[in-house]
Design an enzyme around this catalytic site. Structure first.
Site, mmCIF file in Angstrom:
data_model
loop_
_atom_site.group_PDB
_atom_site.id
_atom_site.type_symbol
_atom_site.label_atom_id
_atom_site.label_comp_id
_atom_site.label_asym_id
_atom_site.label_seq_id
_atom_site.Cartn_x
_atom_site.Cartn_y
_atom_site.Cartn_z
ATOM 1 N N GLU A 120 16.208 -0.908 -7.363
ATOM 2 C CA GLU A 120 16.593 -1.876 -8.409
ATOM 3 C C GLU A 120 17.501 -2.968 -7.855
ATOM 4 O O GLU A 120 17.933 -2.924 -6.698
ATOM 5 C CB GLU A 120 17.260 -1.125 -9.569
ATOM 6 C CG GLU A 120 16.293 -0.149 -10.224
ATOM 7 C CD GLU A 120 16.822 0.468 -11.509
ATOM 8 O OE1 GLU A 120 18.041 0.408 -11.750
ATOM 9 O OE2 GLU A 120 15.995 1.020 -12.251
ATOM 10 N N CYS B 110 9.012 -1.116 -7.896
ATOM 11 C CA CYS B 110 8.691 0.239 -8.350
ATOM 12 C C CYS B 110 8.383 1.157 -7.160
ATOM 13 O O CYS B 110 8.032 0.695 -6.066
ATOM 14 C CB CYS B 110 7.472 0.221 -9.262
ATOM 15 S SG CYS B 110 7.710 -0.628 -10.816
ATOM 16 N N GLU C 80 5.801 3.070 -6.696
ATOM 17 C CA GLU C 80 4.403 2.995 -6.241
ATOM 18 C C GLU C 80 4.210 1.850 -5.259
ATOM 19 O O GLU C 80 3.553 1.981 -4.226
ATOM 20 C CB GLU C 80 3.458 2.781 -7.437
ATOM 21 C CG GLU C 80 3.490 3.883 -8.466
ATOM 22 C CD GLU C 80 4.499 3.631 -9.585
ATOM 23 O OE1 GLU C 80 5.638 3.205 -9.287
ATOM 24 O OE2 GLU C 80 4.151 3.870 -10.755
ATOM 25 N N CYS D 276 3.309 1.276 -14.003
ATOM 26 C CA CYS D 276 3.383 0.045 -14.809
ATOM 27 C C CYS D 276 2.191 -0.846 -14.493
ATOM 28 O O CYS D 276 1.451 -0.616 -13.519
ATOM 29 C CB CYS D 276 4.699 -0.684 -14.554
ATOM 30 S SG CYS D 276 4.713 -1.645 -13.020
ATOM 31 N N CYS E 63 2.070 -2.415 -10.926
ATOM 32 C CA CYS E 63 1.650 -1.444 -9.902
ATOM 33 C C CYS E 63 0.154 -1.150 -9.999
ATOM 34 O O CYS E 63 -0.520 -1.001 -8.973
ATOM 35 C CB CYS E 63 2.465 -0.158 -10.021
ATOM 36 S SG CYS E 63 4.182 -0.364 -9.498
HETATM 37 N N1 THU Z 1 9.432 2.072 -12.386
HETATM 38 C C1 THU Z 1 8.728 2.542 -11.319
HETATM 39 O O1 THU Z 1 9.299 2.820 -10.261
HETATM 40 N N2 THU Z 1 7.382 2.678 -11.450
HETATM 41 C C2 THU Z 1 6.678 2.355 -12.566
HETATM 42 O O2 THU Z 1 5.465 2.376 -12.544
HETATM 43 C C3 THU Z 1 7.384 2.009 -13.796
HETATM 44 C C4 THU Z 1 8.829 1.708 -13.654
HETATM 45 C C5 THU Z 1 10.883 1.919 -12.266
HETATM 46 C C6 THU Z 1 11.382 0.502 -12.323
HETATM 47 C C7 THU Z 1 12.812 0.690 -12.793
HETATM 48 O O3 THU Z 1 13.629 0.881 -11.672
HETATM 49 C C8 THU Z 1 12.771 1.983 -13.607
HETATM 50 O O4 THU Z 1 11.529 2.594 -13.329
HETATM 51 C C9 THU Z 1 12.900 1.784 -15.103
HETATM 52 O O5 THU Z 1 11.968 0.896 -15.576
#
Ligand code: THU
Length: 136
Positions: free
Chosen positions: A44, A53, A55, A90, A93
């Site tokens: 983040e 993310c 993935e 998401c 991704c």
């Molecule tokens: N996040 C992921 O790592 N992968 C996803 O496919 C969805 C969201 C993370 C982004 C952020 O750091 C946290 O989850 C909350 O949204």
């Protein structure tokens, strides 16, 4: 590489998460066609949108190392690293998966008890792919 082992590697990857803003730790384990596994976590940022993310971390690490063919990915996540439900990838991704993976690419979404399986075709129907650039 079994799905169960890939899910275990995703859980281990979750512990690498840098997520001081959301508190959600996410991990991914990507299986390449040659059997190599790349792991990734969410990273983040104080400005939020630069966040990447889990993935995509795994996919970009693999592509940097020269891999372009992938078989499956396991994903897990939860607040403070506690898995209470599955963590579907998401939309961004899914689009990145679509760049390198076929419709039969498998996504294992880890839950508190086992995992759920979906194909990329199920998660990203009517996808926008490179072939769209070639239509005239
Ligand atoms: N996040 C992921 O790592 N992968 C996803 O496919 C969805 C969201 C993370 C982004 C952020 O750091 C946290 O989850 C909350 O949204």
């Amino acid at each position: 590489m079994t799905p169960e082992k890939l899910c275990e590697l995703a859980k281990e990857a979750m512990t690498h998460s840098y997520s001081p803003y959301s508190g959600y730790k996410v991990g991914a384990a990507l299986l390449c066609a040659d059997g190599t596994v790349y792991t990734g976590c969410n990273i983040e940022n104080a400005a939020y949108t630069p966040t990447v993310c889990a993935e995509r971390t795994a996919i970009f690490k693999a592509v940097y190392d020269g891999h372009r063919e992938f078989t499956a990915i396991a994903v897990c996540g939860g607040k403070d690293g506690v898995i209470t439900g599955r963590f579907p990838p998401c939309g961004v991704c899914r689009q990145v998966m679509g760049e390198f993976c076929g419709d039969d690419f498998v996504i294992y979404m880890v839950g508190p008890d086992g995992y759920e399986t979906a194909t990329l075709a199920q998660l990203l129907p009517y996808s926008f792919r490179a072939s769209a650039h070639m239509q005239a």
